[in-house]
Design a protein around this motif. Structure first.
Motif, short mmCIF file in Angstrom:
data_model
loop_
_atom_site.label_atom_id
_atom_site.label_comp_id
_atom_site.label_asym_id
_atom_site.label_seq_id
_atom_site.Cartn_x
_atom_site.Cartn_y
_atom_site.Cartn_z
N PRO A 193 -60.45 49.30 8.91
CA PRO A 193 -61.88 49.39 9.26
C PRO A 193 -62.47 50.79 9.25
CG PRO A 193 -60.76 47.87 10.74
CD PRO A 193 -59.70 48.55 9.94
N ARG A 194 -61.65 51.82 9.22
CA ARG A 194 -62.21 53.16 9.13
C ARG A 194 -62.97 53.36 7.82
NH1 ARG A 194 -56.94 56.50 10.85
NH2 ARG A 194 -55.97 54.64 9.94
N ARG A 195 -62.72 52.49 6.86
CA ARG A 195 -63.45 52.55 5.59
C ARG A 195 -64.91 52.11 5.74
NH1 ARG A 195 -61.47 48.36 3.41
NH2 ARG A 195 -63.30 47.05 3.21
N TRP A 196 -65.16 51.14 6.59
CA TRP A 196 -66.43 50.42 6.59
C TRP A 196 -67.67 51.33 6.65
CZ3 TRP A 196 -64.80 46.24 10.74
CH2 TRP A 196 -63.78 45.45 10.21
N PRO A 197 -67.75 52.30 7.57
CA PRO A 197 -68.99 53.10 7.63
C PRO A 197 -69.25 53.96 6.39
CG PRO A 197 -67.72 53.30 9.66
CD PRO A 197 -66.83 52.67 8.65
N SER A 198 -68.18 54.24 5.61
CA SER A 198 -68.32 55.12 4.45
C SER A 198 -68.14 54.38 3.13
CB SER A 198 -67.29 56.25 4.53
OG SER A 198 -67.44 56.99 5.72
N ASP A 199 -68.04 53.06 3.18
CA ASP A 199 -67.77 52.27 1.97
C ASP A 199 -69.05 52.19 1.15
OD1 ASP A 199 -67.05 50.43 0.05
OD2 ASP A 199 -66.01 49.11 1.45
N ALA A 207 -67.44 52.82 -5.63
CA ALA A 207 -66.43 53.85 -5.90
C ALA A 207 -65.39 53.39 -6.91
CB ALA A 207 -65.75 54.27 -4.60
N GLY A 208 -65.58 52.20 -7.48
CA GLY A 208 -64.61 51.71 -8.45
C GLY A 208 -63.32 51.22 -7.83
N VAL A 209 -63.39 50.78 -6.57
CA VAL A 209 -62.19 50.33 -5.87
C VAL A 209 -62.23 48.82 -5.69
CG1 VAL A 209 -60.91 50.43 -3.69
CG2 VAL A 209 -61.93 52.51 -4.65
N VAL A 210 -61.10 48.17 -5.95
CA VAL A 210 -60.93 46.73 -5.72
C VAL A 210 -59.73 46.56 -4.81
CG1 VAL A 210 -60.44 44.49 -6.77
CG2 VAL A 210 -61.90 46.15 -7.97
N GLY A 218 -56.51 58.04 3.50
CA GLY A 218 -57.16 59.30 3.80
C GLY A 218 -58.65 59.15 4.03
N ALA A 219 -59.30 60.25 4.43
CA ALA A 219 -60.70 60.19 4.86
C ALA A 219 -61.67 60.90 3.92
CB ALA A 219 -60.83 60.77 6.27
N THR A 220 -61.20 61.41 2.78
CA THR A 220 -62.13 61.98 1.81
C THR A 220 -62.76 60.84 1.01
OG1 THR A 220 -60.23 62.38 0.39
CG2 THR A 220 -61.06 64.25 1.65
N ALA A 221 -63.72 61.16 0.14
CA ALA A 221 -64.60 60.13 -0.44
C ALA A 221 -63.85 59.01 -1.16
CB ALA A 221 -65.61 60.79 -1.38
N THR A 222 -63.00 59.34 -2.11
CA THR A 222 -62.27 58.30 -2.82
C THR A 222 -61.21 57.68 -1.93
OG1 THR A 222 -62.63 59.42 -4.94
CG2 THR A 222 -60.85 57.80 -4.85
N ALA A 223 -60.50 58.52 -1.17
CA ALA A 223 -59.40 58.03 -0.35
C ALA A 223 -59.87 57.04 0.71
CB ALA A 223 -58.68 59.21 0.32
N ILE A 224 -61.03 57.28 1.30
CA ILE A 224 -61.50 56.36 2.34
C ILE A 224 -61.96 55.05 1.71
CG2 ILE A 224 -63.93 57.09 2.45
CD1 ILE A 224 -61.61 56.22 5.43
N ASN A 225 -62.48 55.08 0.50
CA ASN A 225 -62.84 53.83 -0.18
C ASN A 225 -61.59 53.05 -0.60
OD1 ASN A 225 -65.92 53.24 -0.98
ND2 ASN A 225 -65.62 55.43 -0.65
N LEU A 226 -60.52 53.74 -0.91
CA LEU A 226 -59.26 53.08 -1.22
C LEU A 226 -58.64 52.45 0.02
CD1 LEU A 226 -57.76 55.81 -3.55
CD2 LEU A 226 -58.32 53.48 -4.27
N THR A 227 -58.87 53.05 1.17
CA THR A 227 -58.30 52.58 2.43
C THR A 227 -58.75 51.14 2.71
OG1 THR A 227 -58.06 54.77 3.39
CG2 THR A 227 -58.46 52.94 4.93
N GLY A 228 -57.84 50.37 3.28
CA GLY A 228 -58.18 48.98 3.60
C GLY A 228 -58.64 48.77 5.02
#
Length: 457
Positions: free
Chosen positions: A165-171, A175-178, A153-163
């Motif tokens: 490249p759509r994550r990159w600009p908002s990473d 966010a506590g994600v590994v 997903g594209a909300t704050a936590t969801a986009i950081n969880l995403t693997g």
């Protein structure tokens, strides 16, 4: 050329031009450079097809964003929305409403295990946000592990969880994600030679990641049961059960993201049903009502629900369990049961789509691998079958992505609307797709792949 449909026979190019002009003047589109896109104006849709104002009809092999599981304009769902609008359009989430309770009951009836409490959201990203919040509050821990090949997903936590490249600009990297590598034998990160090795080595990698991150700091592991946008990689036998065991051993909440894979897409109500695994939290959206009205949710285990019996849950949405959305969900689930739509998805996948895709792969040098189940399939397109070099580089754009762009254009010329991501095309028609429609789409796909073949070596 694209075909015409009786409902599209009254073409109106002028109306289409007006729709496009208004769009370009005022609509800001997601995931796009606004000056480089050319949105197709859509005049209507029905069942497995949609059409434009020029009278061109397209067989929807994308199910839009893999969400119109019961097809376009299902009459029972349209009627339910109309009836609910006449009765009660909206009410705050703090009230008890018949249609919301019934939607929750029908979801809970279908989820595995004791996932019997339902928190409604407006879509999948919000479902993931709230599932992670629940896990963190339940455990008192902060970190969440997710796979590199994923989209949540594209909300704050969801986009950081995403693997992807759509994550990159908002990473934010805070966010506590590994991230870790999930199993994918065709492009194995573990040098595995078979599915059993891939499973064992992927689980060992996850164990090591947990050990080095500190199990006592990890609130949850989130996985798409069958990763969707990332490539429809069906997990090997035993993998999800292995993750379940690891989570139990370390007191980690196991979240399955069924936003795309749920509600018939894999030939079961939920993909988890294929693997005999029950998560602690399960997120859903898309197919719950085929996207007719925005709706998602979290199915919650008894243990986690009990955390909030006397302690307020610090989260909510103005439109949680919106009556129009819930009415469409009730009608969708009832129609799916009455019309055996889940069973149709399983049968069409096993008897028609799967065998045809494997035959197509034998004919086309650009098809490296076929994988999937139900009406949830992917073709991994390559430049060379021996080396498995992707047809286009990872996250290709512009000229580097030309081979995939040419393939997609060939599909559309043949009346087929594809789902294309990176070097893959996904075969994801509606769960209601008929044998004739599936064969029509597969024939168009077969022809369009010659455009990809031209780039093989």
């Amino acid at each position: 050329m694209t075909q015409t449909h009786p409902a599209a026979s009254a073409a109106d190019p002028a109306a289409g031009a007006a729709v496009k002009a208004a769009d370009r003047a005022h609509v800001f589109h997601s995931w796009s450079a606004q000056g480089l896109i050319d949105p197709l104006p859509i005049a209507g849709a029905e069942g497995s097809y949609f059409w434009d104002y020029d009278g061109n009809r397209y067989l929807d092999f994308s199910s839009q964003l893999v969400n119109t599981n019961i097809g376009h304009q299902h009459p029972k769902v349209v009627a339910a929305i109309q009836e609910q609008a006449a009765k009660l359009c909206t009410i705050a989430p703090g009230f008890a409403v018949d249609v919301r309770s019934e939607a929750a009951r029908l979801v809970a009836e279908r989820t595995p295990g004791d996932l019997d409490k339902i928190f409604f959201t407006n879509g999948g990203a919000e479902a993931v946000e709230n599932a992670v919040r629940m896990a963190r509050l339940h455990t008192g821990r902060a970190k969440v592990l997710s796979a590199y090949r994923s989209y949540h997903g594209a909300t704050a936590t969801a986009i950081n969880l995403t693997g992807d490249p759509r994550r990159w600009p908002s990473d934010t990297a805070s966010a506590g994600v590994v991230h870790f590598w999930g199993p994918f034998l065709y492009r194995s990160a573990f040098h595995a030679e078979n599915e059993q090795q891939e499973c064992e080595r992927a689980l060992a990698h996850l164990e090591q990641t947990i050990a080095f991150e500190g199990p006592q700091s990890i609130a949850a592991i989130i996985l798409e049961t069958v990763p969707g946008t990332a490539g429809i990689m069906v997990p090997p036998a035993g993998y999800l059960a292995g993750v379940r065991e690891i989570c139990d051993r370390h007191g980690i909440v196991f979240i399955l993201d069924e936003v795309m894979a749920g509600f018939g897409r894999t030939g079961k109500w939920f993909a988890a049903d294929h693997f005999g695994v029950t998560p602690d939290l399960l997120t859903f959206a898309k197919g719950v009502n085929s996207g007719y009205v925005p709706l998602g949710g979290v199915a919650i285990s008894a243990e986690i629900a009990a955390t909030f019996d006397q302690r307020p849950y610090p989260g909510g949405l103005t439109y949680s369990g919106h009556p129009l959305a819930c009415a469409s969900a009730v009608a969708t689930m009832n129609a799916m049961a009455e019309e055996r739509i889940v069973e149709n998805a399983a049968e069409i996948g096993e008897r028609v789509i799967g065998p045809a895709l494997h035959e197509i792969a034998e004919r086309h040098p650009s098809v490296g691998e076929v994988r999937g189940m139900g009406v949830f399939w992917a073709l991994d397109l390559v430049r060379n079958k021996e080396t498995r070099e992707p047809l286009v580089p990872y996250n290709a754009a512009g000229a580097a992505n030309a081979p995939m762009a040419e393939f997609a254009a060939a599909c559309k010329r043949g009346g087929l609307w594809p789902f294309v991501n990176m070097n893959r095309t996904h075969v994801v028609p509606a769960c209601t797709v008929t044998e004739a429609e599936a064969k029509e789409g597969l024939a168009a796909l077969d022809e369009a792949l010659t455009a990809a073949d031209a780039h093989t070596v």
